[in-house]
Each structure stands twice: as structure tokens, then as C-alpha cells.
Design a protein around this motif. Sequence first.
Motif, PDB file in Angstrom:
ATOM      1  N   LEU A 268      53.212  21.159  17.658  1.00  0.00           N
ATOM      2  CA  LEU A 268      53.564  20.058  17.940  1.00  0.00           C
ATOM      3  C   LEU A 268      55.217  20.316  16.379  1.00  0.00           C
ATOM      4  O   LEU A 268      56.154  19.400  17.003  1.00  0.00           O
ATOM      5  N   GLY A 269      54.990  21.110  15.257  1.00  0.00           N
ATOM      6  CA  GLY A 269      55.416  21.005  14.410  1.00  0.00           C
ATOM      7  C   GLY A 269      56.798  21.955  14.657  1.00  0.00           C
ATOM      8  O   GLY A 269      57.971  22.000  14.590  1.00  0.00           O
ATOM      9  N   TYR A 270      56.660  22.833  15.917  1.00  0.00           N
ATOM     10  CA  TYR A 270      57.808  23.324  16.297  1.00  0.00           C
ATOM     11  C   TYR A 270      58.666  22.985  17.278  1.00  0.00           C
ATOM     12  O   TYR A 270      59.967  23.107  17.673  1.00  0.00           O
ATOM     13  N   TYR A 271      57.850  22.019  18.012  1.00  0.00           N
ATOM     14  CA  TYR A 271      58.953  21.367  19.212  1.00  0.00           C
ATOM     15  C   TYR A 271      59.394  20.134  18.928  1.00  0.00           C
ATOM     16  O   TYR A 271      58.841  19.497  17.828  1.00  0.00           O
ATOM     17  N   THR A 272      60.328  20.096  19.559  1.00  0.00           N
ATOM     18  CA  THR A 272      61.513  18.973  20.013  1.00  0.00           C
ATOM     19  C   THR A 272      61.018  17.508  21.275  1.00  0.00           C
ATOM     20  O   THR A 272      61.624  16.547  21.498  1.00  0.00           O
ATOM     21  N   GLY A 273      60.416  17.771  21.970  1.00  0.00           N
ATOM     22  CA  GLY A 273      59.765  16.918  22.728  1.00  0.00           C
ATOM     23  C   GLY A 273      58.833  17.603  23.967  1.00  0.00           C
ATOM     24  O   GLY A 273      57.982  17.382  23.042  1.00  0.00           O
TER      25      GLY A 273
ATOM     26  N   GLY B  75      55.062  12.962   3.389  1.00  0.00           N
ATOM     27  CA  GLY B  75      53.447  13.755   2.413  1.00  0.00           C
ATOM     28  C   GLY B  75      52.792  13.503   3.009  1.00  0.00           C
ATOM     29  O   GLY B  75      51.429  14.572   4.240  1.00  0.00           O
ATOM     30  N   ALA B  76      52.229  12.340   3.714  1.00  0.00           N
ATOM     31  CA  ALA B  76      50.654  12.241   4.220  1.00  0.00           C
ATOM     32  C   ALA B  76      50.832  12.828   6.108  1.00  0.00           C
ATOM     33  O   ALA B  76      49.593  12.732   6.485  1.00  0.00           O
ATOM     34  N   ARG B  77      52.057  12.830   6.075  1.00  0.00           N
ATOM     35  CA  ARG B  77      52.685  13.183   7.776  1.00  0.00           C
ATOM     36  C   ARG B  77      51.967  14.766   7.789  1.00  0.00           C
ATOM     37  O   ARG B  77      51.519  14.552   8.931  1.00  0.00           O
ATOM     38  N   ASP B  78      51.761  15.633   7.443  1.00  0.00           N
ATOM     39  CA  ASP B  78      51.709  17.058   7.553  1.00  0.00           C
ATOM     40  C   ASP B  78      50.348  16.825   7.816  1.00  0.00           C
ATOM     41  O   ASP B  78      49.384  17.709   9.058  1.00  0.00           O
ATOM     42  N   ASN B  79      49.392  15.901   6.814  1.00  0.00           N
ATOM     43  CA  ASN B  79      47.639  15.728   7.465  1.00  0.00           C
ATOM     44  C   ASN B  79      48.104  15.134   8.440  1.00  0.00           C
ATOM     45  O   ASN B  79      46.632  15.835   8.535  1.00  0.00           O
ATOM     46  N   VAL B  80      48.168  14.578   8.273  1.00  0.00           N
ATOM     47  CA  VAL B  80      47.665  14.136   9.578  1.00  0.00           C
ATOM     48  C   VAL B  80      47.658  14.186  10.985  1.00  0.00           C
ATOM     49  O   VAL B  80      47.191  14.735  12.128  1.00  0.00           O
TER      50      VAL B  80
ATOM     51  N   ASN C 241      54.248  15.184  24.833  1.00  0.00           N
ATOM     52  CA  ASN C 241      55.289  15.149  24.252  1.00  0.00           C
ATOM     53  C   ASN C 241      55.245  14.449  22.639  1.00  0.00           C
ATOM     54  O   ASN C 241      54.702  14.032  22.045  1.00  0.00           O
ATOM     55  N   ARG C 242      56.585  15.570  22.252  1.00  0.00           N
ATOM     56  CA  ARG C 242      56.081  14.967  20.438  1.00  0.00           C
ATOM     57  C   ARG C 242      56.885  14.043  20.448  1.00  0.00           C
ATOM     58  O   ARG C 242      56.304  13.426  18.917  1.00  0.00           O
ATOM     59  N   LYS C 243      57.625  13.772  20.914  1.00  0.00           N
ATOM     60  CA  LYS C 243      58.147  12.501  20.734  1.00  0.00           C
ATOM     61  C   LYS C 243      57.327  11.262  20.988  1.00  0.00           C
ATOM     62  O   LYS C 243      57.726  10.840  19.699  1.00  0.00           O
ATOM     63  N   VAL C 244      56.130  11.384  21.616  1.00  0.00           N
ATOM     64  CA  VAL C 244      55.976  10.475  21.667  1.00  0.00           C
ATOM     65  C   VAL C 244      54.495  10.398  20.483  1.00  0.00           C
ATOM     66  O   VAL C 244      53.927   9.608  19.966  1.00  0.00           O
ATOM     67  N   LEU C 245      53.535  11.520  19.805  1.00  0.00           N
ATOM     68  CA  LEU C 245      53.910  11.241  18.822  1.00  0.00           C
ATOM     69  C   LEU C 245      53.978  11.262  17.442  1.00  0.00           C
ATOM     70  O   LEU C 245      53.947  10.027  16.216  1.00  0.00           O
ATOM     71  N   ASN C 246      55.656  11.111  17.249  1.00  0.00           N
ATOM     72  CA  ASN C 246      56.138  10.824  16.762  1.00  0.00           C
ATOM     73  C   ASN C 246      56.857   9.477  16.403  1.00  0.00           C
ATOM     74  O   ASN C 246      56.605   8.586  15.313  1.00  0.00           O
ATOM     75  N   GLY C 247      56.449   8.371  17.724  1.00  0.00           N
ATOM     76  CA  GLY C 247      55.914   6.351  17.511  1.00  0.00           C
ATOM     77  C   GLY C 247      55.094   6.737  17.387  1.00  0.00           C
ATOM     78  O   GLY C 247      54.753   5.593  16.477  1.00  0.00           O
ATOM     79  N   VAL C 248      53.688   7.529  17.016  1.00  0.00           N
ATOM     80  CA  VAL C 248      52.780   7.303  16.655  1.00  0.00           C
ATOM     81  C   VAL C 248      52.342   6.985  14.882  1.00  0.00           C
ATOM     82  O   VAL C 248      52.415   5.808  14.881  1.00  0.00           O
ATOM     83  N   LEU C 249      53.326   8.361  14.669  1.00  0.00           N
ATOM     84  CA  LEU C 249      53.348   8.188  13.435  1.00  0.00           C
ATOM     85  C   LEU C 249      54.214   6.937  12.524  1.00  0.00           C
ATOM     86  O   LEU C 249      53.710   6.811  11.567  1.00  0.00           O
TER      87      LEU C 249
END
Length: 496
Positions: free
Chosen positions: A307-312, A196-201, A178-186
Motif C-alpha cells: 500500500l505504500g507504493y500505490y495511490t488508488g 510516525g505511528a502511521r507506518d507502524n499501523v 483502494n489505498r485512498k480508503v485506507l488513508n481515510g481510515v487513518l
Amino acid sequence: MAKQKKAPRPKAQTPKGFRDYFGAEVTQRTEMLHAIAGVYHRYGFEALESAAVETVEALGKFLPDVDRPNEGVFAWQEFDEKDNGDWMALRYDLTAPLARVYAQHRNDLPTPYRRFAMGPVWRNEKPGPGRYRQFYQCDADTVGTASMAADAEICMMLSDTLETVGIPRGDYLVRINNRKVLNGVLEAMGLPEGDGARDNVLRTIDKFDKVGEAGVRELLTKGRLDASGAYIDGVGLSEEQAAPVLAFLTSKATDTAGTLANLRAAVGDSKVGAEGIAELEQIGEFLTAGGYGADRIEIDPSVVRGLGYYTGPVYEAELTFEILDDKGRKRQFGSVAGGGRYDDLVKRFTGQEVPATGVSIGVDRLLAALREKGRITAEPKGPVVVTVMDKKRMADYQEMVAELRNAGIRAEVYLGNPKNFGNQLKYADKRNSPIAIIEGGDEKEQGVVQIKDLILGAKIAESATLEEWKERPSQFQVPRDQLVAKVREILDGQDQ
């Protein structure tokens, strides 16, 4: 007067990055697509054929530069009588056209709208071995519902599809994240949206399958040496900042409950991360209710595709059996399908969020997998060939072939030069024909035909002794009125 030069002949070659598909490949693909369509139809999805050409504006992912859109699409500019030019492009996938179709026809379509689509797509990318600029995709999407049941259903349907086309259980795995889980990690790392570091990660996370946990740790922090000895700069995070990412990527446990518990620890207090974990938990419940266990579909945090394309939720179908690469080394076949939830795509047209989820199967890769498993024969049977012994009696031969066709048997009359009978049999071999029909003048007078079993004849010629030839005849003489019955009997025997 100077003599005009002749225009050079065009080169008979396919454009770079494209290829031609001949009878056997087209037949195999058609049969596989028919089988996939049957599964999609059984799940209640309706077919859609959208235009191969869209406006660049509608495609949305790529925009024109000064001269032409050249970032991944084949595009051109059309001018009207007022010299107002619209940029047009060949579709690069089947999802972007779906967003346009739904936005355009949403008042006439049911909600949710469940559609499947199959066809070629085009990408203006650098070609390479096995990588072409035109290839087939096979998609299924549900538009207009935010229910996690739609995502679970797509994964169940993907599992059923793989088994239906010939990938047995145990040779594939549908994996969900789930993309939201990765957003939570970030967020837990202190990298909010816009950092800006987000895309590199994200790019580093995407290399997890190749470099593993230690490689990702190095790339997130100080950097690492690659296989060639070149040094790759790291993102520059501290060990503490990198820890949530590594906890996320390695959170897969022996069961779903353990995996979800590890993910909760990885996202910390992130609200969006907790929301993503709750969605995965719902999907797991639906899969269990449907009878789909971890031997077919599992939650796996290492799935980070697009993951940049999806929302969930995101999902991927991976084939787990081993093949040999070009250097003879064993490796897993890999991914043949992927998809996920994309709730923002239709919003570009309507201004309102329209939830959607879907999957795309890479048709060519799935066909290659089926060939690896021996589920597709290299050469399907050709037509029964009615040979021509006397070209003045072409009407008689046409009558024979009409009888065969009317009985549902694929057949043709040899239309080349009939002078050399051996060439007619060579033609039948090249067509992979199962049977040749022979009626010369003597057969005509006697009211009989000769029926030659070409497949059995080829097998006998490879290994049989003279005595075995006598015991297993590959050519039969039957009354003319028994032509169709005998041909069908031989064909049925060849299929056993």
C-alpha cells in the motif's frame, strides 16, 4: 626457480540465489507467456522491451550508499575519462523502467499508452526456498488516464488471462481494494500524513492475513505473544483508535453494496476515504457491465499489498484451490499476481502527475500453479530421432530429417557415436522423443524404413502381456516415400 602453481579450476555451480532452467521448463514458460501475450494483445496493449540495465537514479527506489547501492539491487559504478561515475543497476521490476520510458518518449507515444512487458528482473535479496534473485515477471500497464475504467479493465484482463492459461473459474479470485480508503481510515484514527505511528499501523495491517482480527487488535494496542511465545510490542493505540482499522479490515459483506456501506462507516467524515469508496463503486459498475461477477472479481478490503507504493485502487489475483505444503498440511496456493494505480511514478521525471495503473504476474508461481492443476505436462515431447545405422550414409539420414523438418515436424539426426544402437535409443528416451526412425542396409535395399513409436512402446512395456504386444504393434515398416505421412499419423495419434 619456484614452480608456479596452477590456477585453481573454477567451481561449476550457479551463484547463490540463482538457478538454471532447462528445455522443458523454458518451453513451458515460453508457451505460457505466448498465451498471456495473446490476451494482452486482444485488449489492445502493445509490447515493449526496455533495457535490463537502468541508472540507479532512474530506478529511484534505491539509492547508493558510500561504496555501492546494496539495498535490494545489483549495482555498479561506471567511470568516464574524467572519472565521473554513474551508478547502474539491473532492473528490479518492469514498472520503474516503464516510468523512465514514458517520460523519455512521451511526445512520440499515444496517450493513454498501453504496454505489456515480459522478462527477467533481479533483486539483491537474501535467497530462500523457492525464492530466487532472478525471476520472470509479466506486466501490463496503462499510462496517462485517471479513469477507473482502466483499473477495471486490468482486472478483467487478469481474469481472462488466468482462465486462458488453464486456471478454471472457481479456482481463482481477483480481489480489489483502494489505498485512498485506507488513508481515510487513518484520518479517522487521527493519524494524518507524516505521523510516525502511521507506518507502524500500515505494517500491522499487512499482517491481517497471518494473525487475523484478534491478532491485529493486539498488535495495534498492547502487543501479543507470537507462536514461539515471544512478546511483540504493540503500536500503543487505544481501543477507540484501533476500532476504525478493524472495521475497515472486516467490512467485507455478502455483496458489493454491503461492503461499500461498511467502508463508509469505517472512514467516517474523511474526504479522501469517500473518494476511494466512490472509485471502488465505479469499478464495480464497469465490472458488472463487462459481465464479470463476484465469482471472478470482488471488492475486498483485506487486500493491503504494497500500500505504500500505490495511490488508488490495488488488486491481487489469488488462487483458491488447496495444495499440500512440505509438512503435508493443506493450504491455499495464494497470490500469483498483483498491481494497482501509481500516479506519482512518472512525476519524478516530468514534474507533472501522470496517472498510471498496471498489474504484474509472477510467472514462476503461475507455472507452479498450473503444474499443481495438471495443466502442464512434466516433460514436453522431444524431437523425432533419425538413428544412424551406417555413418557412411549420413547424407541419407540428413535427407530424411530435412523432409521431416520441411513438413513442420521437429526432428534431428543422432550425432553421437553410432556404434551401439542401444545407446541411440537411450538417447531418444532421454530426449523424450516420440518416434525413432531406423534405416539399415537391408531397409535401404528394400526401399523401406522402420518407424518406432517410442511412447506407445513404453506404455506397452509397462503393463502389456505378450499377446497385447502382438495386438498393438509399436513399430511399423513403411515404404521410404511414406515416411513423413506415417510419422505424422503416429504423432497425431499420440496427441489424442
